[in-house]
Design an enzyme around this catalytic site. Structure first.
Site, PDB file in Angstrom:
ATOM      1  CG  ASP A  13      -1.897  -1.166   1.223  1.00 49.03           C
ATOM      2  OD1 ASP A  13      -2.234  -1.639   0.132  1.00 49.03           O
ATOM      3  OD2 ASP A  13      -2.284  -1.600   2.324  1.00 49.03           O
ATOM      4  CE  LYS A  16       2.459  -2.418  -4.331  1.00 44.64           C
ATOM      5  NZ  LYS A  16       2.100  -2.058  -2.948  1.00 44.64           N
ATOM      6  N   GLY A  40      -4.554  -4.308  -3.717  1.00 48.83           N
ATOM      7  CA  GLY A  40      -5.547  -3.270  -3.995  1.00 48.83           C
ATOM      8  C   GLY A  40      -4.783  -2.013  -4.353  1.00 48.83           C
ATOM      9  CG  HIS A  41      -2.109  -1.956  -6.909  1.00 50.97           C
ATOM     10  ND1 HIS A  41      -1.313  -2.578  -7.821  1.00 50.97           N
ATOM     11  CD2 HIS A  41      -1.780  -2.507  -5.709  1.00 50.97           C
ATOM     12  CE1 HIS A  41      -0.526  -3.456  -7.209  1.00 50.97           C
ATOM     13  NE2 HIS A  41      -0.796  -3.434  -5.924  1.00 50.97           N
ATOM     14  CD  GLN A 224       0.781  -8.824  -2.497  1.00 49.90           C
ATOM     15  OE1 GLN A 224       1.455  -9.473  -3.262  1.00 49.90           O
ATOM     16  NE2 GLN A 224      -0.461  -8.511  -2.762  1.00 49.90           N
TER      17      GLN A 224
HETATM   18  P1  GDP Z   1      -0.722   0.347  -3.521  1.00 46.92           P
HETATM   19  O1  GDP Z   1      -1.350  -0.906  -3.063  1.00 46.92           O
HETATM   20  O2  GDP Z   1       0.730   0.407  -3.273  1.00 46.92           O
HETATM   21  O3  GDP Z   1      -1.066   0.703  -4.953  1.00 46.92           O
HETATM   22  O4  GDP Z   1      -1.360   1.500  -2.614  1.00 46.92           O
HETATM   23  P2  GDP Z   1      -2.922   1.666  -2.197  1.00 46.92           P
HETATM   24  O5  GDP Z   1      -3.647   2.199  -3.378  1.00 46.92           O
HETATM   25  O6  GDP Z   1      -3.433   0.448  -1.549  1.00 46.92           O
HETATM   26  O7  GDP Z   1      -2.785   2.721  -1.043  1.00 46.92           O
HETATM   27  C1  GDP Z   1      -2.242   3.977  -1.239  1.00 46.92           C
HETATM   28  C2  GDP Z   1      -3.317   5.035  -0.889  1.00 46.92           C
HETATM   29  O8  GDP Z   1      -2.717   6.300  -0.856  1.00 46.92           O
HETATM   30  C3  GDP Z   1      -4.416   5.140  -1.948  1.00 46.92           C
HETATM   31  O9  GDP Z   1      -5.605   5.527  -1.310  1.00 46.92           O
HETATM   32  C4  GDP Z   1      -3.907   6.255  -2.863  1.00 46.92           C
HETATM   33  O10 GDP Z   1      -4.963   6.939  -3.551  1.00 46.92           O
HETATM   34  C5  GDP Z   1      -3.257   7.146  -1.871  1.00 46.92           C
HETATM   35  N1  GDP Z   1      -2.110   7.913  -2.363  1.00 46.92           N
HETATM   36  C6  GDP Z   1      -1.106   7.529  -3.191  1.00 46.92           C
HETATM   37  N2  GDP Z   1      -0.175   8.490  -3.288  1.00 46.92           N
HETATM   38  C7  GDP Z   1      -0.597   9.508  -2.496  1.00 46.92           C
HETATM   39  C8  GDP Z   1      -0.035  10.774  -2.139  1.00 46.92           C
HETATM   40  O11 GDP Z   1       1.030  11.150  -2.560  1.00 46.92           O
HETATM   41  N3  GDP Z   1      -0.768  11.521  -1.243  1.00 46.92           N
HETATM   42  C9  GDP Z   1      -1.969  11.117  -0.729  1.00 46.92           C
HETATM   43  N4  GDP Z   1      -2.610  11.915   0.137  1.00 46.92           N
HETATM   44  N5  GDP Z   1      -2.499   9.930  -1.036  1.00 46.92           N
HETATM   45  C10 GDP Z   1      -1.826   9.137  -1.901  1.00 46.92           C
HETATM   46  P1  IMO Z   2      -0.908  -4.162  -2.193  1.00 49.48           P
HETATM   47  O1  IMO Z   2      -0.483  -4.738  -3.527  1.00 49.48           O
HETATM   48  C1  IMO Z   2      -0.963  -4.506   2.144  1.00 49.48           C
HETATM   49  C2  IMO Z   2      -0.963  -8.563   3.786  1.00 49.48           C
HETATM   50  C3  IMO Z   2      -2.194  -8.996   4.553  1.00 49.48           C
HETATM   51  C4  IMO Z   2      -1.544  -9.942   5.544  1.00 49.48           C
HETATM   52  C5  IMO Z   2      -0.460 -10.620   4.718  1.00 49.48           C
HETATM   53  C6  IMO Z   2      -0.846 -11.966   4.138  1.00 49.48           C
HETATM   54  O2  IMO Z   2      -2.188  -3.423  -2.245  1.00 49.48           O
HETATM   55  O3  IMO Z   2       0.216  -3.403  -1.578  1.00 49.48           O
HETATM   56  P2  IMO Z   2      -2.417 -12.678   2.124  1.00 49.48           P
HETATM   57  O4  IMO Z   2      -3.864 -12.423   1.877  1.00 49.48           O
HETATM   58  O5  IMO Z   2      -1.518 -12.139   1.058  1.00 49.48           O
HETATM   59  O6  IMO Z   2      -2.109 -14.110   2.434  1.00 49.48           O
HETATM   60  O7  IMO Z   2      -2.094 -11.865   3.487  1.00 49.48           O
HETATM   61  O8  IMO Z   2      -0.159  -9.731   3.666  1.00 49.48           O
HETATM   62  N1  IMO Z   2      -1.217  -8.070   2.405  1.00 49.48           N
HETATM   63  C7  IMO Z   2      -1.178  -6.783   2.060  1.00 49.48           C
HETATM   64  N2  IMO Z   2      -0.979  -5.678   2.810  1.00 49.48           N
HETATM   65  N3  IMO Z   2      -1.086  -4.404   0.796  1.00 49.48           N
HETATM   66  C8  IMO Z   2      -1.245  -5.506   0.034  1.00 49.48           C
HETATM   67  O9  IMO Z   2      -1.227  -5.467  -1.312  1.00 49.48           O
HETATM   68  C9  IMO Z   2      -1.342  -6.766   0.665  1.00 49.48           C
HETATM   69  N4  IMO Z   2      -1.524  -8.029   0.221  1.00 49.48           N
HETATM   70  C10 IMO Z   2      -1.433  -8.818   1.300  1.00 49.48           C
HETATM   71  O10 IMO Z   2      -2.826  -7.905   5.163  1.00 49.48           O
HETATM   72  O11 IMO Z   2      -0.923  -9.206   6.559  1.00 49.48           O
HETATM   73 MG    MG Z   3      -2.858  -1.572  -1.772  1.00 43.42          MG
END
Ligand code: GDP
Ligand code: IMO
Ligand code: MG
Length: 424
Positions: A13, A16, A40-41, A224
């Site tokens: 999270d 990416k 979840g991106h 991840q």
């Molecule tokens: P990922 O799994 O690495 O793609 O990241 P996620 O999407 O799960 O979580 C990142 C969260 O931060 C999302 O809600 C994005 O919309 C948000 N986000 C990403 N970059 C920024 C930033 O520079 N500032 C803020 N405020 N939010 C951001």
């Molecule tokens: P993105 O791509 C954050 C975490 C789960 C748990 C561990 C194992 O959005 O960054 P799993 O379901 O993979 O067997 O769970 O890994 N986890 C993540 N945490 N971002 C993710 O993906 C994750 N995918 C799995 O919360 O701790």
């Molecule tokens: Mg994510």
């Protein structure tokens, strides 16, 4: 044109999806190579929010090719739902722009049940998985009992193999007193989704090889993060794939020799969802971020645990991934902080260590050693030029470079596509 691997530098999270979306403009192909719909991106473009789980974030750019590689595990029901949601948002998805590896392994409903069973069995010590059946699917792959997407081309064989695997899973579920999977009741929906995907199947290693040979550039979208890597992460509180840079090659069939650049994506602070060690976790800081509406999971909606930036982790992530550049996201999350702590080492049994330990018992004996930096106390979300960042914010980026010896080339100051700044 460079071939770039995007890797999460922390516990996932990191943003990416947003960075991949930003870099897709100058790439031709975007490929996922590990993980499944545990990912979840989030990408925000002109106030529209897209959440991608299995489909590469590059799909949001109409003229780009997307690939789901052999190292990914695919839940057909989840993937079809995701495709339909994206189509409902106006995104065009067809076999022309989305190719799925015929060697990718399939998550069956039974795998999800086994995931839940294992978590229930662990009680307080549960991993806190996303419940998507990821661990059991990869376990079957390693056990050599898994099903591959190519099996979908032969429905009778596929059905038989799925039935056998479900019966085996039911033995385990019965043993722990959990509800068994009713194969005949669940299979039709599963088969319907799976059939929808057959036209997308292909040999993605050959597709990527041909693209690269033809001068096209590939962006590898990691899912991840480094500390969820099955080898380099905080085992056993990890996911079940190699989330580090090497996973991009094994999970896509692309040679390491053609990779030009590895970009580590890190938040300006640290978060994690689920259980496991987190040395810089800070309840007060978590509460502040949650109050700003930040840090709720894109896949499960869970509130993320938050803490200060851990430079011990970032330094080690640089070693195991070979970062050429760092993208630091959500710098704006620190806008209101008068002072900011960064963890520069761990105190471990009276000694100072600068690399992470390897067992839970050792992690439990680590304490953070902090340095305190001054905040910038100004709103960065409207800034559009790297050089316009406040002086203290730039000093913060310098601290990251000092610890890792890697330049911070991209900075996020908000979730929108235009809130990514490239070092000028
Ligand atoms: P990922 O799994 O690495 O793609 O990241 P996620 O999407 O799960 O979580 C990142 C969260 O931060 C999302 O809600 C994005 O919309 C948000 N986000 C990403 N970059 C920024 C930033 O520079 N500032 C803020 N405020 N939010 C951001
Ligand atoms: P993105 O791509 C954050 C975490 C789960 C748990 C561990 C194992 O959005 O960054 P799993 O379901 O993979 O067997 O769970 O890994 N986890 C993540 N945490 N971002 C993710 O993906 C994750 N995918 C799995 O919360 O701790
Ligand atoms: Mg994510």
């Amino acid at each position: 044109m460079p071939n770039i691997i995007i890797v999460g530098a922390q516990w996932g999270d990191e943003g990416k999806g947003k960075i991949v979306d930003f870099l897709t403009e100058t790439s031709d192909v975007v490929a996922r190579s590990q993980g499944g719909n545990n990912a979840g991106h989030t990408v925000v473009n002109n106030d529209t929010k897209y959440v991608l789980h299995l489909v590469p974030s590059g799909i949001l750019w109409e003229d780009k090719q997307c690939v789901i590689g052999n190292g990914v595990v695919i839940d057909p029901i989840g993937l079809v739902q995701e495709i339909e949601t994206l189509e409902g948002q106006g995104v065009k998805i067809s076999p022309e722009n989305l190719t799925i590896s015929e060697r990718a392994h399939i998550t069956l409903p039974a795998h999800r049940s086994l995931d839940a069973a294992r978590e229930a069995g662990l009680g307080q010590k549960k991993i806190g998985t996303t419940g998507r059946g990821i661990g059991p699917t990869y376990a079957d792959k390693a056990l050599r009992t898994g099903l591959r997407m190519a099996h979908l081309r032969d429905p009778d064989t596929f059905r038989e193999k799925a039935r056998v695997r479900t019966e085996e899973a039911n033995e385990v579920l019965k043993g722990v007193g959990l509800e068994e999977v009713d194969f005949d009741a669940t299979f039709p929906e599963f088969e319907k989704a799976a059939k929808r995907l057959v036209t997308h199947l292909g040999d993605t290693a050959v597709k990527l090889h041909t693209a690269i040979k033809g001068g096209k550039s590939v962006l590898f979208e990691g899912s991840q993060g480094t500390y969820l890597d099955i080898d380099h992460g905080t085992y056993p509180f990890v996911t079940s794939s190699n989330t580090t840079a090497g996973g991009a090659c094994t999970g896509s069939g692309v040679s390491p020799r053609v990779i030009d650049c590895v970009v580590g994506v890190a938040k300006a602070y640290t978060t994690r969802v689920g259980g496991g060690p987190f040395i810089t976790e800070d309840a007060e800081f978590s509460a502040k971020l949650h109050a700003l509406g930040l840090e709720f999971g894109a896949t499960t909606g869970r509130a993320r645990r938050c803490g200060w930036l851990d430079l011990v982790l970032l330094r080690y992530a640089t070693i195991v991934n070979g970062f050429d550049e760092i993208a630091l996201t959500i710098l704006d999350g620190l806008d209101d902080m008068e002072s900011i702590q960064v963890c520069v080492a761990y105190e471990f049994d009276g000694n100072t260590i600068t690399t992470p330990p390897s067992t839970m018992e050792e992690w439990a004996r680590c304490k953070p050693v902090y340095e305190t930096l001054p905040g910038w106390l100004s709103d960065t979300t409207g800034i559009r030029k790297f050089s316009d960042l406040p002086e203290n914010a730039r000093a913060y980026l310098d601290k990251v470079t000092e610890a890792t010896d890697v330049p911070v080339t991209l900075v996020g100051v908000g979730p929108d596509r235009e809130q990514t700044l490239r070092r000028d």
